[in-house]
Scaffold this motif. Structure first.
Motif, mmCIF file in Angstrom:
data_model
loop_
_atom_site.group_PDB
_atom_site.id
_atom_site.type_symbol
_atom_site.label_atom_id
_atom_site.label_comp_id
_atom_site.label_asym_id
_atom_site.label_seq_id
_atom_site.Cartn_x
_atom_site.Cartn_y
_atom_site.Cartn_z
ATOM 1 N N GLY A 87 0.787 -1.225 0.000
ATOM 2 C CA GLY A 87 0.000 0.000 0.000
ATOM 3 C C GLY A 87 0.818 1.274 0.000
ATOM 4 N N ARG A 88 2.128 1.177 -0.073
ATOM 5 C CA ARG A 88 2.999 2.352 -0.082
ATOM 6 C C ARG A 88 3.661 2.483 -1.445
ATOM 7 N NH1 ARG A 88 7.344 1.538 2.374
ATOM 8 N NH2 ARG A 88 7.146 -0.726 2.645
ATOM 9 N N GLU A 89 3.829 3.716 -1.896
ATOM 10 C CA GLU A 89 4.559 3.953 -3.139
ATOM 11 C C GLU A 89 6.048 3.973 -2.831
ATOM 12 O OE1 GLU A 89 5.109 7.470 -6.452
ATOM 13 O OE2 GLU A 89 3.106 7.134 -5.606
ATOM 14 N N VAL A 90 6.789 3.105 -3.497
ATOM 15 C CA VAL A 90 8.214 2.931 -3.203
ATOM 16 C C VAL A 90 9.009 3.062 -4.498
ATOM 17 C CG1 VAL A 90 9.973 1.367 -2.299
ATOM 18 C CG2 VAL A 90 7.694 1.398 -1.281
ATOM 19 N N LYS A 91 10.117 3.796 -4.425
ATOM 20 C CA LYS A 91 11.033 3.899 -5.556
ATOM 21 C C LYS A 91 12.090 2.815 -5.410
ATOM 22 C CE LYS A 91 13.194 7.450 -8.401
ATOM 23 N NZ LYS A 91 13.527 8.887 -8.496
ATOM 24 N N VAL A 92 12.243 2.007 -6.432
ATOM 25 C CA VAL A 92 13.138 0.853 -6.382
ATOM 26 C C VAL A 92 14.311 1.062 -7.335
ATOM 27 C CG1 VAL A 92 13.357 -1.638 -6.754
ATOM 28 C CG2 VAL A 92 11.249 -0.694 -5.782
ATOM 29 N N ARG A 93 15.502 0.899 -6.810
ATOM 30 C CA ARG A 93 16.741 0.934 -7.614
ATOM 31 C C ARG A 93 17.193 -0.502 -7.778
ATOM 32 N NH1 ARG A 93 21.018 0.568 -10.067
ATOM 33 N NH2 ARG A 93 22.571 2.217 -10.311
ATOM 34 N N LEU A 94 17.362 -0.950 -9.008
ATOM 35 C CA LEU A 94 17.725 -2.337 -9.268
ATOM 36 C C LEU A 94 19.132 -2.632 -8.759
ATOM 37 C CD1 LEU A 94 15.201 -2.005 -11.064
ATOM 38 C CD2 LEU A 94 16.279 -3.531 -12.706
ATOM 39 N N TYR A 95 19.234 -3.682 -7.982
ATOM 40 C CA TYR A 95 20.489 -4.046 -7.318
ATOM 41 C C TYR A 95 21.517 -4.612 -8.302
ATOM 42 C CZ TYR A 95 23.690 -7.141 -4.816
ATOM 43 O OH TYR A 95 24.810 -7.802 -4.374
ATOM 44 N N GLY A 96 22.771 -4.183 -8.140
ATOM 45 C CA GLY A 96 23.900 -4.803 -8.825
ATOM 46 C C GLY A 96 24.090 -4.437 -10.276
ATOM 47 N N ILE A 97 23.278 -3.498 -10.797
ATOM 48 C CA ILE A 97 23.430 -3.120 -12.201
ATOM 49 C C ILE A 97 23.445 -1.598 -12.325
ATOM 50 C CG2 ILE A 97 22.141 -5.196 -12.842
ATOM 51 C CD1 ILE A 97 19.884 -3.328 -13.819
ATOM 52 N N ASP A 98 23.928 -1.120 -13.450
ATOM 53 C CA ASP A 98 23.916 0.318 -13.747
ATOM 54 C C ASP A 98 23.682 0.480 -15.240
ATOM 55 O OD1 ASP A 98 23.980 2.989 -13.212
ATOM 56 O OD2 ASP A 98 26.132 3.108 -12.784
ATOM 57 N N THR A 99 22.649 1.243 -15.606
ATOM 58 C CA THR A 99 22.310 1.429 -17.017
ATOM 59 C C THR A 99 22.780 2.796 -17.493
ATOM 60 O OG1 THR A 99 20.120 2.272 -16.430
ATOM 61 C CG2 THR A 99 20.310 -0.082 -16.858
ATOM 62 N N PRO A 100 22.931 2.986 -18.806
ATOM 63 C CA PRO A 100 23.370 4.283 -19.324
ATOM 64 C C PRO A 100 22.406 5.405 -18.929
ATOM 65 C CG PRO A 100 23.445 2.593 -21.029
ATOM 66 C CD PRO A 100 22.733 1.993 -19.871
ATOM 67 N N GLU A 101 22.971 6.583 -18.691
ATOM 68 C CA GLU A 101 22.150 7.763 -18.402
ATOM 69 C C GLU A 101 21.416 8.177 -19.683
ATOM 70 O OE1 GLU A 101 21.780 9.035 -15.403
ATOM 71 O OE2 GLU A 101 23.244 7.687 -14.475
#
Length: 201
Positions: A87-101
């Motif tokens: 029930g909460r809005e959560v911002k998730v950063r994917l673990y262990g990876i980094d994508t181009p800006e």
């Protein structure tokens, strides 16, 4: 001048069986039945193996228990999305990876790749940490498939070594993408996003 009487050497006595000599340790007579008795406190190999299996099963149970269902709200960029969690809005950063800006080559393509992997699918997240921005750092699953690994394997993300140093699946996924020139690896020398960001600070 009187002569010294020659020293008389003592006759050597026969050594009886079991009698110690000066340079040897104390003789210990073997117990009845032969050999040294095993310590009663020594665990049997079967008991040790059973304990290891129990610990592994317990870790696997709690690892699965940490996976929580979530509802996708939006995709922010190639490695960030918003979900509804309990029930909460959560911002998730994917673990262990980094994508181009966004301003990098393949930046928008990485966002589209993530959107294609999670849209209209059953989403689950497994929390790993929280970053300095308050985002939930997690592994995201879509219909049971590891989205983090899929992005790396398809060539739209780097394995983020500094934050997932010993993650073998991500390392193998990047190796596969590099070898087969997938996604951003079609470029001769792509710039990792962490280097791109550091040059613009």
């Amino acid at each position: 001048m009187p002569t010294t009487a020659p020293l008389l050497s003592r006759p050597r006595r026969a050594r009886r069986p079991g009698k110690p000599t000066a340079h040897k340790t104390r003789y210990v007579r073997p117990r009845a039945g032969g050999g040294r008795q095993k310590s009663k406190n020594r665990k049997q190999p079967a008991q040790i193996l059973l304990g290891i299996v129990f610990i592994v099963a317990l870790v696997a149970f709690f690892d699965q228990a940490s996976i929580q269902p979530a509802k996708l709200l939006s995709v922010s960029d190639g490695d960030t999305l918003r979900v509804s969690l309990d029930g909460r809005e959560v911002k998730v950063r994917l673990y262990g990876i980094d994508t181009p800006e966004y301003k990098q080559p393949y930046g928008s393509a990485a966002s589209e790749a993530l959107r294609g992997l999670v849209a209209n699918r059953e989403i689950e997240v497994k929390e790993r940490d929280k970053d300095r921005y308050g985002r939930l750092v997690a592994i995201v699953y879509a219909d049971g498939e590891n989205v983090n690994r899929q992005l790396v394997e398809s060539g739209y993300a780097w394995w983020y070594r500094d934050h997932a140093t010993f993650n073998v699946p991500l390392a193998l996924a990047e190796f596969s993408a590099r070898r087969n020139d997938r996604g951003l690896w079609q470029d001769e020398d792509p710039t990792p996003p962490w280097e791109w960001r550091s040059k613009r600070r």
